[in-house]
Scaffold this active site. Structure first.
Site, PDB file in Angstrom:
ATOM      1  N   GLU A 140       0.849  -1.190   0.000  1.00 12.87           N
ATOM      2  CA  GLU A 140       0.000   0.000   0.000  1.00 12.87           C
ATOM      3  C   GLU A 140       0.890   1.247   0.000  1.00 12.87           C
ATOM      4  O   GLU A 140       1.894   1.255   0.720  1.00 12.87           O
ATOM      5  CB  GLU A 140      -0.907   0.025   1.228  1.00 12.87           C
ATOM      6  N   GLY A 273       3.389   1.864  10.886  1.00  9.77           N
ATOM      7  CA  GLY A 273       3.187   1.120  12.126  1.00  9.77           C
ATOM      8  C   GLY A 273       2.809  -0.331  11.848  1.00  9.77           C
ATOM      9  O   GLY A 273       3.351  -1.254  12.442  1.00  9.77           O
ATOM     10  N   MET A 275       0.409  -2.955   8.670  1.00  6.15           N
ATOM     11  CA  MET A 275      -0.283  -3.010   7.386  1.00  6.15           C
ATOM     12  C   MET A 275      -1.260  -4.176   7.346  1.00  6.15           C
ATOM     13  O   MET A 275      -0.908  -5.311   7.651  1.00  6.15           O
ATOM     14  CB  MET A 275       0.769  -3.147   6.266  1.00  6.15           C
ATOM     15  N   GLU A 276      -2.476  -3.858   6.900  1.00  6.31           N
ATOM     16  CA  GLU A 276      -3.613  -4.780   7.019  1.00  6.31           C
ATOM     17  C   GLU A 276      -3.717  -5.823   5.904  1.00  6.31           C
ATOM     18  O   GLU A 276      -4.817  -6.134   5.453  1.00  6.31           O
ATOM     19  CB  GLU A 276      -4.904  -3.955   7.061  1.00  6.31           C
ATOM     20  N   ASN A 277      -2.599  -6.404   5.443  1.00  6.45           N
ATOM     21  CA  ASN A 277      -2.692  -7.464   4.442  1.00  6.45           C
ATOM     22  C   ASN A 277      -3.646  -8.531   4.944  1.00  6.45           C
ATOM     23  O   ASN A 277      -3.500  -9.015   6.069  1.00  6.45           O
ATOM     24  CB  ASN A 277      -1.318  -8.090   4.216  1.00  6.45           C
ATOM     25  N   HIS A 309      -6.839  -1.825  15.165  1.00  4.17           N
ATOM     26  CA  HIS A 309      -7.009  -1.072  13.929  1.00  4.17           C
ATOM     27  C   HIS A 309      -6.851  -1.992  12.709  1.00  4.17           C
ATOM     28  O   HIS A 309      -7.697  -2.004  11.814  1.00  4.17           O
ATOM     29  CB  HIS A 309      -5.972   0.060  13.906  1.00  4.17           C
ATOM     30  N   GLU A 310      -5.776  -2.765  12.701  1.00  2.00           N
ATOM     31  CA  GLU A 310      -5.540  -3.622  11.530  1.00  2.00           C
ATOM     32  C   GLU A 310      -6.590  -4.721  11.435  1.00  2.00           C
ATOM     33  O   GLU A 310      -7.062  -5.059  10.344  1.00  2.00           O
ATOM     34  CB  GLU A 310      -4.127  -4.220  11.561  1.00  2.00           C
ATOM     35  N   HIS A 313      -9.634  -3.514   9.809  1.00  2.00           N
ATOM     36  CA  HIS A 313      -9.493  -3.415   8.350  1.00  2.00           C
ATOM     37  C   HIS A 313      -9.851  -4.708   7.616  1.00  2.00           C
ATOM     38  O   HIS A 313     -10.102  -4.664   6.412  1.00  2.00           O
ATOM     39  CB  HIS A 313      -8.033  -3.119   7.991  1.00  2.00           C
ATOM     40  N   GLU A 332      -9.439   4.159   6.383  1.00  2.00           N
ATOM     41  CA  GLU A 332      -8.625   4.525   7.546  1.00  2.00           C
ATOM     42  C   GLU A 332      -9.424   5.182   8.668  1.00  2.00           C
ATOM     43  O   GLU A 332      -9.157   4.952   9.836  1.00  2.00           O
ATOM     44  CB  GLU A 332      -7.453   5.410   7.121  1.00  2.00           C
TER      45      GLU A 332
HETATM   46  N1  BES Z   1      -3.013   0.989   5.947  1.00  2.00           N
HETATM   47  C1  BES Z   1      -2.170   1.516   6.956  1.00  2.00           C
HETATM   48  C2  BES Z   1      -0.697   1.315   6.678  1.00  2.00           C
HETATM   49  C3  BES Z   1      -0.121   2.313   5.723  1.00  2.00           C
HETATM   50  C4  BES Z   1       0.191   3.574   6.183  1.00  2.00           C
HETATM   51  C5  BES Z   1       0.125   2.008   4.414  1.00  2.00           C
HETATM   52  C6  BES Z   1       0.727   4.507   5.305  1.00  2.00           C
HETATM   53  C7  BES Z   1       0.643   2.923   3.548  1.00  2.00           C
HETATM   54  C8  BES Z   1       0.963   4.187   4.002  1.00  2.00           C
HETATM   55  C9  BES Z   1      -2.470   0.876   8.308  1.00  2.00           C
HETATM   56  O1  BES Z   1      -3.742   0.363   8.441  1.00  2.00           O
HETATM   57  C10 BES Z   1      -2.370   1.969   9.320  1.00  2.00           C
HETATM   58  O2  BES Z   1      -3.194   2.830   9.320  1.00  2.00           O
HETATM   59  N2  BES Z   1      -1.345   1.949  10.157  1.00  2.00           N
HETATM   60  C11 BES Z   1      -1.091   2.990  11.117  1.00  2.00           C
HETATM   61  C12 BES Z   1      -1.344   2.535  12.513  1.00  2.00           C
HETATM   62  C13 BES Z   1      -2.754   2.740  12.945  1.00  2.00           C
HETATM   63  C14 BES Z   1      -2.995   2.233  14.338  1.00  2.00           C
HETATM   64  C15 BES Z   1      -3.189   4.171  12.875  1.00  2.00           C
HETATM   65  C16 BES Z   1       0.363   3.355  10.981  1.00  2.00           C
HETATM   66  O3  BES Z   1       1.073   2.639  10.281  1.00  2.00           O
HETATM   67  O4  BES Z   1       0.771   4.345  11.551  1.00  2.00           O
HETATM   68 ZN    ZN Z   2      -5.233   1.688   8.719  1.00  2.00          ZN
END
Ligand code: BES
Ligand code: ZN
Length: 859
Positions: A140, A273, A275-277, A309-310, A313, A332
């Site tokens: 992503e 942080g 990733m929701e694979n 969070h993940e 998703h 998100e």
């Molecule tokens: N889908 C995102 C990961 C992501 C972030 C992919 C930026 C590409 C670019 C994941 O679900 C996410 O939101 N992760 C957050 C943590 C969450 C608890 C807010 C993160 O990585 O900070």
């Molecule tokens: Zn997310």
């Protein structure tokens, strides 16, 4: 127009839609030793229109061959042309391919890169100190195309059947269960079950010497955590919240978990942080692994948040996906909202919705800029898709969902969500689809209410004042910098009001849709609080008498989240020049008995802001002011935890201690912190974990070169991800210029992981003692940082420029970004520059009198 011509899209970043993939058979063979991989893909396609060309995404791949097998068994060999600018491959065949089904075979190879995106290499030291590698993916938003050629847009959903061919000593994980494993030519060949119909950005592979916990089951779903060897003792907390939140979501959504297993993997190098694979969620180690005995409340909460969070998703994002990146908030914001619900249900004593107010306030601070953007915002290039992962998508998005949930009721909201998921399962959706589902179930005009919050930039400031026996409410867009173009904007604002009439309270609910309205006040009203419950995404100015009444009555009459709103709104209007600074600085005295950590966060943040804008001559006065505010509260809490205390109180103790020792620069506190730190080193159990971060910060703040070396060593030899992180960030807290210099060097010489380095530079930019040095370093090493750091890290690092709050530095910063033509995607850079402008104009406005004001307020 000849039959085989396909109109190419006017947007070079979107693929034409005359061919639709439905299934990918992937075979990938990574070679960790030489950091490369080779692959084969067979993609089942539906051809909608006769054509000689196929366009799909590919970047940094070498495509060795491309053949197309048509319906009647005929095979076409295609020539391949790569377009690096648009990240596409154009395949051309000699004869037209007729409409119908066909299969595209591709062979390709590429490098396992070090940029933490696409198919990449992560490294770590094993128990013997030897360097080991593993291969992982991060696709992503638009990086699946770096691992295999594909239709890399979220609405080209397809089924993936993956085979990984690996060294027999290694283990491989992908989205689904293993269905067959064999040895062929001395390689382990692992076949995974077919996935559900899903987007390319959710595909994942992880290959390495990784180890799994035993599974725990949620219904029929086995749930495991994976780590590099030797970290199993750190998995139990993450496992608990994973099981709890998956259970919670199956109930809430009323739809079973869409995968056939769920693996949560901690990867030593990871850009974001987590990733929701689908079925194979990847995390950075600090977001999944923790030692429950030594973790602080904030560290445990972080893990609970990220895991929940993940998991959220898996439905919102994976089962139902936004049609394009402009609708990223559907993924998100929802995952963030659901994260709160799940964590709140799991640990109600953490009062997660109260601390969500801090996140809401962070969203306000960006959304109050003229350069903000609407939650839904056009996206073209990959860079702009990446820039959508910001506070507006996550925190503003989640806040407006919370406001809507409170407005239509939590049951109607949940049932609307269920209907939305059922209707769009395995497909894509947009904002309108969500409103339709919620509006139908709630029987309310949801689109009319919500469109203003999603498609307009900014948020309203509601001014409340008494006029005779009426309460007058007025809305206008909140901005820090006066801008006439925003004047006409209106929102439909759900307003909740509490009226106190002596000991009795009454509640009013109204929808403010006009510029102003007024309601009749009952006789004998003693106080009025607008935004009862604090759920609204607006700020409130309780004018004159209204504010006085609230203060006279005593702030303990308000809920914690309301006190938070009151002080946070007052600080925002002060920054905007609507409330005089002296008036704001009188408020902390009303918070003498405050014991809520979120409310204190606002106060401490406002002091940090002042610290960035005062001249160094005035710093001592600010320090005294901070001591005057913080000391009574800290003394009352004491150094030692008391029995019956909540986790939140313990966290507050750590926060206040840190502020007293650093911002307050309090010598006695620093002395005692040093003693307690020594005790802690001798016996880790003598000190409550929640004050350890503050001890480390204070010791770094006051530390010399010897201590810098000691903390560097502790960073290197830490035994938990949290301890490692704590000592790493301490290296950015020393006041010694030689320490800052050394830390800066280590951000680009490989000593600090690139997942962390940009955040360390960001911290040094925000630290008043090192900011100029850090800024010079960034200017001198920009190209190298641009090459080395993950893109989102680089963007976050640049956020540190908002701390460069002097007129001279501001000018220099603008000059640098303009002359180097740096684009951080979307409106990111404009927002940072405007935040810097806000800080500098505050300095210009208040800087001359701040000393006198602080001295006055200290007395
Ligand atoms: N889908 C995102 C990961 C992501 C972030 C992919 C930026 C590409 C670019 C994941 O679900 C996410 O939101 N992760 C957050 C943590 C969450 C608890 C807010 C993160 O990585 O900070
Ligand atoms: Zn997310």
């Amino acid at each position: 127009m000849s039959l085989e011509d396909v109109p190419s899209s006017s947007d070079p970043y979107r693929l034409p839609r005359h061919m639709i993939p439905s299934r990918y058979d992937l075979r990938l063979e990574p070679d960790l030793a030489v950091a490369s991989f080779s692959g084969e893909a067979t993609i089942a396609l539906t051809v909608k229109q006769t054509t000689k060309t196929i366009q799909l995404n590919a970047v940094d791949l070498v495509i060795e061959s491309a053949t197309i097998e048509g319906v009647k068994g005929q095979t076409f060999t295609a020539s391949v042309e790569l377009e690096p600018d648009t990240q596409r491959a154009k395949l051309t065949v000699g004869e037209p391919i007729p409409p119908g089904e066909c299969r595209l075979h591709l062979s390709f190879h590429g490098k396992l890169n070090d940029q933490l995106r696409g198919f990449y290499r992560s490294t770590y030291k094993d128990a013997t100190g030897a360097r080991q590698s593993l291969a992982a993916t991060q696709f992503e938003a638009t990086d699946a195309r770096r691992a295999f050629p594909c239709w890399d847009e979220p609405d080209f959903k397809a089924v993936f059947a993956t085979t990984l061919v690996v060294d027999p000593r290694l283990t491989a994980v992908s989205n689904t269960s293993v269905i067959a494993e064999s040895i062929e030519n001395n390689k382990k060949v692992i076949r995974f079950a077919e996935t559900i119909n899903m987007s390319t950005y959710l595909v994942a592979f992880v290959v390495g010497q990784i180890e799994a916990t035993p599974p725990r089951f949620v219904g029929r779903t086995p749930l495991r955590l994976w780590t590099v060897p030797g970290k199993h003792s750190l998995t139990s907390f993450g496992h608990d919240i994973a099981v709890a939140s998956l259970t919670f979501f199956e109930n809430y959504y009323g739809v079973p978990y869409p995968g056939d297993k769920l693996d949560l993997l901690a990867i030593p190098d990871f850009a974001s942080g987590a990733m929701e694979n689908l079925g194979a969620i990847t995390f950075r180690e600090t977001a999944l692994l923790v030692d429950q005995q030594t973790g602080t409340h904030a560290e445990l909460e972080r893990i609970a948040d990220v895991v929940a969070h993940e998991n959220a998703h898996m439905w919102f994002g994976d089962l139902v996906t936004m049609a394009w990146w402009n609708g990223l908030w559907l993924n998100e914001a929802f995952a963030t909202f659901m994260e709160m619900l799940a964590v709140d249900a799991w640990k109600p004593e953490w009062k997660r919705w109260d601390s969500f107010a801090v996140a809401r306030a962070a969203a306000f601070s960006v959304d109050g800029l003229v350069s903000t953007r609407p939650i839904e915002y056009p996206v073209r290039a990959p860079k702009d898709a990446d820039a959508m992962f910001d506070i507006l998508t996550y925190e503003k998005g989640a806040s407006v969902l919370r406001m809507l949930e409170q407005h239509i009721g939590s049951t109607a909201f949940r049932d609307g969500v269920r209907q939305y998921l059922r209707t769009h399962a395995y497909g894509n959706a947009d904002t309108k689809d969500l409103w339709t589902a919620l509006g139908t179930v709630a029987r309310q005009p949801v689109p009319e209410l919500m469109d203003g919050w999603i498609f307009q930039p900014g948020f309203p400031l509601v001014t409340a004042e008494v006029e005779g026996n009426h309460l007058r409410l007025l809305q206008q867009r909140f901005t820090y910098i006066t801008e006439t173009s925003t004047a006409g904007q209106l929102w439909q604002i759900p307003v909740q009001i509490r009226l106190s009439i002596g000991d009795r309270t009454e509640h009013r609910k109204l929808l403010l849709t006009e510029r102003e309205t007024s309601i009749r006040l009952p006789a004998g009203v003693t106080s009025v609080f607008v935004n009862e419950g604090g759920h609204g995404f607006y700020r409130v100015r309780h004018q004159g008498l209204l504010l006085q009444q609230l203060l006279d009555q005593g702030l303990e009459c308000l809920a914690a989240i309301e006190r938070f709103a009151l002080i946070s709104d007052a600080w925002a209007t002060t920054m905007a020049g609507l409330t005089p600074l002296p008036e704001f600085l009188r408020l902390p005295t009303h918070f003498k008995n405050e014991r809520n950590k979120n409310v204190w966060t606002v106060l401490l943040d406002s002091f940090s802001f002042l610290n960035r804008i005062v001249s160094s001559d005035d710093r001592a006065v600010l320090e005294a002011f901070v001591r005057g505010c913080v000391k009574p509260a800290f003394n009352e809490l004491g150094w030692e935890p008391r029995s019956g205390e909540s986790d939140l109180d313990r966290q507050l103790r750590g926060d206040l201690l840190g502020a007293l020792g650093k911002l307050g620069n309090d010598a006695a506190t620093q002395q005692e912190a040093a003693e307690r730190y020594q005790r802690y080193r001798n016996d880790l159990t003598t000190v409550d974990p929640n004050i350890v971060p503050a001890l480390v910060t204070i010791l770094a703040h006051t530390g010399d070169q010897t201590r810098y070396d000691e903390f560097s060593e502790r960073y290197r030899t830490a035994t938990t991800p949290q301890e490692e992180r704590r000592y790493l960030f301490s290296l950015a807290t020393f006041r010694l210029p030689s320490a800052a210099k050394r830390t800066l060097e280590r951000t680009i010489n490989g000593e600090i992981r690139t997942q962390d380095a940009p955040f360390i530079v960001g911290a040094l930019l925000s630290n008043v003692h090192s900011r100029e040095q850090a800024w010079d370093f960034v200017k001198a090493n920009w190209d190298q940082m641009d090459r080395l750091f993950p893109k989102q890290g680089l963007r976050r690092m640049c956020g540190g420029i908002v701390g460069l709050a002097t007129p001279e530095l501001e000018k220099d910063v603008r000059g640098f970004f303009t002359s180097r033509k740096i684009d951080l995607g979307g409106k990111t850079l404009d927002q940072y520059l405007e935040q810097l402008r806000v800080a500098v104009s505050f300095r210009e406005r208040e800087g001359g009198t701040v000393r006198a004001v602080l001295m006055n307020a200290t007395e």
